[in-house]
Design a protein around this motif. Structure first.
Motif, PDB file in Angstrom:
ATOM      1  N   THR A 214       0.833  -1.208   0.000  1.00 41.09           N
ATOM      2  CA  THR A 214       0.000   0.000   0.000  1.00 41.09           C
ATOM      3  C   THR A 214       0.862   1.250   0.000  1.00 41.09           C
ATOM      4  OG1 THR A 214      -1.752  -1.148   1.194  1.00 41.09           O
ATOM      5  CG2 THR A 214      -1.773   1.258   1.292  1.00 41.09           C
ATOM      6  N   PHE A 215       2.009   1.178   0.685  1.00 39.60           N
ATOM      7  CA  PHE A 215       2.908   2.322   0.781  1.00 39.60           C
ATOM      8  C   PHE A 215       4.084   2.209  -0.187  1.00 39.60           C
ATOM      9  CE2 PHE A 215       1.339   1.043   5.043  1.00 39.60           C
ATOM     10  CZ  PHE A 215       0.355   2.022   5.185  1.00 39.60           C
ATOM     11  N   SER A 216       4.594   0.992  -0.361  1.00 36.07           N
ATOM     12  CA  SER A 216       5.810   0.827  -1.167  1.00 36.07           C
ATOM     13  C   SER A 216       5.547   1.010  -2.656  1.00 36.07           C
ATOM     14  CB  SER A 216       6.431  -0.547  -0.908  1.00 36.07           C
ATOM     15  OG  SER A 216       5.563  -1.590  -1.315  1.00 36.07           O
ATOM     16  N   ASN A 265      12.255   3.047   4.042  1.00 30.98           N
ATOM     17  CA  ASN A 265      12.199   3.883   5.240  1.00 30.98           C
ATOM     18  C   ASN A 265      13.494   3.716   6.028  1.00 30.98           C
ATOM     19  OD1 ASN A 265      12.027   1.530   6.790  1.00 30.98           O
ATOM     20  ND2 ASN A 265       9.880   1.803   7.350  1.00 30.98           N
ATOM     21  N   ASP A 266      13.587   4.398   7.164  1.00 31.11           N
ATOM     22  CA  ASP A 266      14.837   4.394   7.924  1.00 31.11           C
ATOM     23  C   ASP A 266      15.181   3.017   8.470  1.00 31.11           C
ATOM     24  OD1 ASP A 266      14.970   7.090   7.441  1.00 31.11           O
ATOM     25  OD2 ASP A 266      14.305   7.701   9.442  1.00 31.11           O
ATOM     26  N   GLU A 267      14.173   2.247   8.843  1.00 37.05           N
ATOM     27  CA  GLU A 267      14.441   0.931   9.435  1.00 37.05           C
ATOM     28  C   GLU A 267      14.998  -0.042   8.397  1.00 37.05           C
ATOM     29  OE1 GLU A 267      11.189   0.562  12.943  1.00 37.05           O
ATOM     30  OE2 GLU A 267      10.421   1.067  10.961  1.00 37.05           O
ATOM     31  N   GLY A 291      16.800   6.932   3.481  1.00 34.93           N
ATOM     32  CA  GLY A 291      15.611   6.304   4.050  1.00 34.93           C
ATOM     33  C   GLY A 291      14.425   7.258   4.027  1.00 34.93           C
ATOM     34  N   ALA A 292      13.508   7.054   4.950  1.00 32.58           N
ATOM     35  CA  ALA A 292      12.347   7.936   5.095  1.00 32.58           C
ATOM     36  C   ALA A 292      11.819   7.808   6.511  1.00 32.58           C
ATOM     37  CB  ALA A 292      11.261   7.591   4.082  1.00 32.58           C
ATOM     38  N   ASP A 293      11.220   8.861   7.014  1.00 35.15           N
ATOM     39  CA  ASP A 293      10.570   9.015   8.330  1.00 35.15           C
ATOM     40  C   ASP A 293      11.367   9.904   9.269  1.00 35.15           C
ATOM     41  OD1 ASP A 293       8.540   7.375   7.496  1.00 35.15           O
ATOM     42  OD2 ASP A 293       9.108   5.657   8.739  1.00 35.15           O
ATOM     43  N   LEU A 305      22.357   8.859   8.476  1.00 32.32           N
ATOM     44  CA  LEU A 305      21.486   8.487   7.361  1.00 32.32           C
ATOM     45  C   LEU A 305      20.718   9.678   6.806  1.00 32.32           C
ATOM     46  CD1 LEU A 305      20.221   6.133   5.679  1.00 32.32           C
ATOM     47  CD2 LEU A 305      18.471   5.984   7.477  1.00 32.32           C
ATOM     48  N   SER A 306      20.855   9.924   5.505  1.00 33.35           N
ATOM     49  CA  SER A 306      19.961  10.862   4.823  1.00 33.35           C
ATOM     50  C   SER A 306      18.553  10.250   4.806  1.00 33.35           C
ATOM     51  CB  SER A 306      20.428  11.121   3.396  1.00 33.35           C
ATOM     52  OG  SER A 306      21.688  11.771   3.379  1.00 33.35           O
ATOM     53  N   THR A 307      17.540  11.105   4.797  1.00 30.21           N
ATOM     54  CA  THR A 307      16.179  10.600   4.930  1.00 30.21           C
ATOM     55  C   THR A 307      15.183  11.576   4.336  1.00 30.21           C
ATOM     56  OG1 THR A 307      14.611   9.673   6.545  1.00 30.21           O
ATOM     57  CG2 THR A 307      15.818  11.635   7.206  1.00 30.21           C
ATOM     58  N   VAL A 308      13.967  11.113   4.177  1.00 29.61           N
ATOM     59  CA  VAL A 308      12.857  11.994   3.813  1.00 29.61           C
ATOM     60  C   VAL A 308      12.029  12.182   5.077  1.00 29.61           C
ATOM     61  CG1 VAL A 308      10.847  12.350   2.335  1.00 29.61           C
ATOM     62  CG2 VAL A 308      12.841  11.098   1.455  1.00 29.61           C
ATOM     63  N   ARG A 309      12.051  13.410   5.584  1.00 28.27           N
ATOM     64  CA  ARG A 309      11.308  13.699   6.813  1.00 28.27           C
ATOM     65  C   ARG A 309       9.826  13.825   6.481  1.00 28.27           C
ATOM     66  NH1 ARG A 309      13.574  18.671   9.380  1.00 28.27           N
ATOM     67  NH2 ARG A 309      15.070  17.174  10.289  1.00 28.27           N
ATOM     68  N   ILE A 310       9.002  13.064   7.184  1.00 30.22           N
ATOM     69  CA  ILE A 310       7.551  13.117   7.007  1.00 30.22           C
ATOM     70  C   ILE A 310       6.964  13.848   8.204  1.00 30.22           C
ATOM     71  CG2 ILE A 310       5.451  11.727   6.875  1.00 30.22           C
ATOM     72  CD1 ILE A 310       7.082   9.621   5.398  1.00 30.22           C
ATOM     73  N   THR A 311       6.359  14.990   7.930  1.00 31.30           N
ATOM     74  CA  THR A 311       5.789  15.821   8.986  1.00 31.30           C
ATOM     75  C   THR A 311       4.284  15.623   9.019  1.00 31.30           C
ATOM     76  OG1 THR A 311       7.534  17.464   8.602  1.00 31.30           O
ATOM     77  CG2 THR A 311       5.629  18.148   9.918  1.00 31.30           C
ATOM     78  N   LEU A 312       3.799  14.996  10.075  1.00 30.10           N
ATOM     79  CA  LEU A 312       2.371  14.750  10.234  1.00 30.10           C
ATOM     80  C   LEU A 312       1.717  15.927  10.946  1.00 30.10           C
ATOM     81  CD1 LEU A 312       2.598  11.032  11.358  1.00 30.10           C
ATOM     82  CD2 LEU A 312       1.637  11.845   9.208  1.00 30.10           C
ATOM     83  N   PRO A 313       0.420  16.132  10.729  1.00 29.09           N
ATOM     84  CA  PRO A 313      -0.264  17.231  11.421  1.00 29.09           C
ATOM     85  C   PRO A 313      -0.393  16.937  12.907  1.00 29.09           C
ATOM     86  CG  PRO A 313      -1.858  15.845  10.293  1.00 29.09           C
ATOM     87  CD  PRO A 313      -0.498  15.337   9.904  1.00 29.09           C
ATOM     88  N   SER A 314      -0.723  17.962  13.665  1.00 30.10           N
ATOM     89  CA  SER A 314      -0.922  17.750  15.097  1.00 30.10           C
ATOM     90  C   SER A 314      -2.176  16.909  15.329  1.00 30.10           C
ATOM     91  CB  SER A 314      -1.076  19.100  15.818  1.00 30.10           C
ATOM     92  OG  SER A 314      -2.311  19.708  15.459  1.00 30.10           O
TER      93      SER A 314
END
Length: 349
Positions: A214-216, A265-267, A291-293, A305-314
Motif C-alpha cells: 500500500t505504501f511501497s 524507510n529508515d528501518e 531512508g524515510a521518516d 542516514l539521509s532521509t525523507v522527513r515526514i511531517t504529520l499534522p498535530s
C-alpha cells in the motif's frame, strides 16, 4: 421407634465476602447525596446548561465515588442521540514509531474533547465487509487507516449512526472526509535527491512483508517518475525485514551495478546499510543510501542516514476535524493532505 420433630429456624445463609454486590444506580447516588436523580445526571454528565452549586457538585461526586457508581455510556448515548465513541480500526500492517506517536497525540486530543477512542483489532475483514463489523459498535466516528473502504461501506457506517467517516489513503472516498497520503511524493523526493548527488543507477527497496505494498508501490512509482527521461534507471529491490534477506541482497550488490538506493524507510535503510558495510560496499562512496521518516536512528547510524522527513499534522488538528464533522454531519466532506515530505541530507548520500 419414636420420632422427634425438630423445628429448624429459617435463618438466612451467611453472605460470602466474594458474593457479587448489586450494581449502584443514580438513584442510590441521589439518596446518599440528598439530591434528585436529575441533579446527579447534570453533575456527572457535566451538563453546563444547568447551574449546580459547587458544594452540591462535591456531594454528588463523593457519593458516586463512595458507591463506585459510573454513568452508563449507552444510556447517555440514547439521551444524546449518538455515542461519543470514535473507532480506530487497527492498520493492516504493524505501525511504526511515527504512526504510533501520531495516534497517541490524536487520542489525547480527542479525549480532551470528551470523546472515547476505541481501537478495533484487525479481524481479518476488509473494506465494506469490515464496515459492517465496525457499524455494530455504533460509533459516532470512524477513522479508516487504509484503502479498501468504498462508498457502500461509508453508507453502512452512516446509517448505523456514524456522523463522521475519515479515510486515510491516496484517493478520497465518496461521502467520507479524506486525509490524503502522498507516498509517491516520498519516492520522488528520495530519487531526486539521489539524482542530484550524481547517482544514475538507483535501487528502490520494496518490502516483502504483506500489506506494505500500500505504501511501497506508490513510493516506487514516485521514484520512477522523478527520473523519467533523464537516462537514470530505477530497479525494484524486494527485501524482507530480516538480516538474512539483507545479506543476500548485499552479496549481489556489485552484480546489480547500483550506485544509490532509496531503502523505503529508515528501518529498512539501517538493515540494508549494515549488510552492505559487512559486504565491503562503502557508504556513500560505492552506494548512497537514503531512508524515510527521519527517526532517531537515522541520526545515530554511521554514516548518519539521509532521509525523507515526514511531517504529520498535530493530533489536535485532526481531532478538531472529527469534532466538526460530528457536530455538522451534513457538511460537505473535507479533504486534506496528511503530511509534508522534505529531504534531509546527511552523510550517507
Amino acid at each position: 421407634m419414636p420420632y422427634v420433630m425438630v423445628q429448624i429456624p429459617n435463618t438466612p445463609a451467611p453472605t460470602s465476602p466474594s458474593a457479587p454486590r448489586s450494581v449502584p444506580t443514580s438513584a442510590d447516588v441521589a439518596r446518599l447525596a440528598g439530591v434528585s436523580r436529575a441533579t446527579v445526571s447534570y453533575v456527572l454528565n457535566d451538563t453546563g446548561a444547568v447551574r449546580i452549586s459547587e458544594p452540591t457538585r462535591r456531594r454528588v461526586h463523593r457519593a458516586a465515588e463512595e458507591l463506585g457508581y459510573v454513568p452508563h455510556a449507552a444510556a447517555r448515548s440514547l439521551r444524546a442521540g449518538h455515542s461519543r465513541m470514535v473507532l480506530m480500526p487497527a492498520p493492516p500492517v504493524p505501525a511504526g514509531p511515527l504512526h504510533s506517536q501520531f495516534v497517541h497525540d490524536f487520542q489525547g486530543a480527542l479525549s480532551r474533547l470528551d470523546y472515547t477512542v476505541v481501537q478495533y483489532g484487525n479481524c481479518g475483514l476488509h473494506g465494506d465487509e469490515a464496515a459492517r463489523a465496525w457499524a455494530e459498535l455504533r460509533p459516532v466516528a470512524v477513522l479508516v487507516p487504509g484503502p479498501g473502504l468504498g462508498p457502500r461501506g461509508v453508507a453502512v457506517l452512516k446509517r448505523s449512526g456514524a456522523r463522521a467517516v475519515v479515510t486515510f489513503g491516496t484517493e478520497p472516498v465518496d461521502g467520507a472526509h479524506a486525509l490524503l497520503t502522498d507516498h509517491a511524493g516520498v519516492g520522488r523526493g528520495a530519487a531526486r535527491h539521489l539524482y542530484a548527488r550524481g547517482r544514475r543507477r538507483i535501487g528502490v527497496v520494496v518490502p516483502e512483508e504483506p500489506g506494505l505494498e500500500t505504501f511501497s508501490a506508490p513510493r516506487l512509482d514516485g521514484a520512477r517518475e522523478a527520473v523519467h527521461g533523464t537516462g537514470a534507471t530505477v530497479t525494484a529491490l524486494p527485501l524482507a525485514y530480516t538480516e538474512e534477506s539483507a545479506a543476500a541482497l548485499a552479496a549481489r550488490w556489485r552484480d546489480l551495478g547500483l550506485d544509490g538506493v532509496f531503502a523505503y524507510n529508515d528501518e529498512y535503510a539501517m538493515l540494508l546499510m549494515s549488510a552492505l558495510q559487512d559486504e565491503g560496499v562503502r557508504v556513500p562512496e560505492d552506494a548512497a543510501v537514503i531512508g524515510a521518516d527521519d527517526l532517531m536512528l537515522a541520526r545515530l547510524l554511521r554514516p548518519r542516514l539521509s532521509t525523507v522527513r515526514i511531517t504529520l499534522p498535530s493530533g489536535r488538528g485532526l481531532a478538531e476535524l472529527v469534532d466538526r464533522a460530528v457536530r455538522n454531519p451534513g457538511a460537505t466532506p473535507e479533504s486534506h493532505e496528511l503530511f509534508d515530505a522534505t529531504v534531509v541530507q546527511r552523510d550517507s548520500t
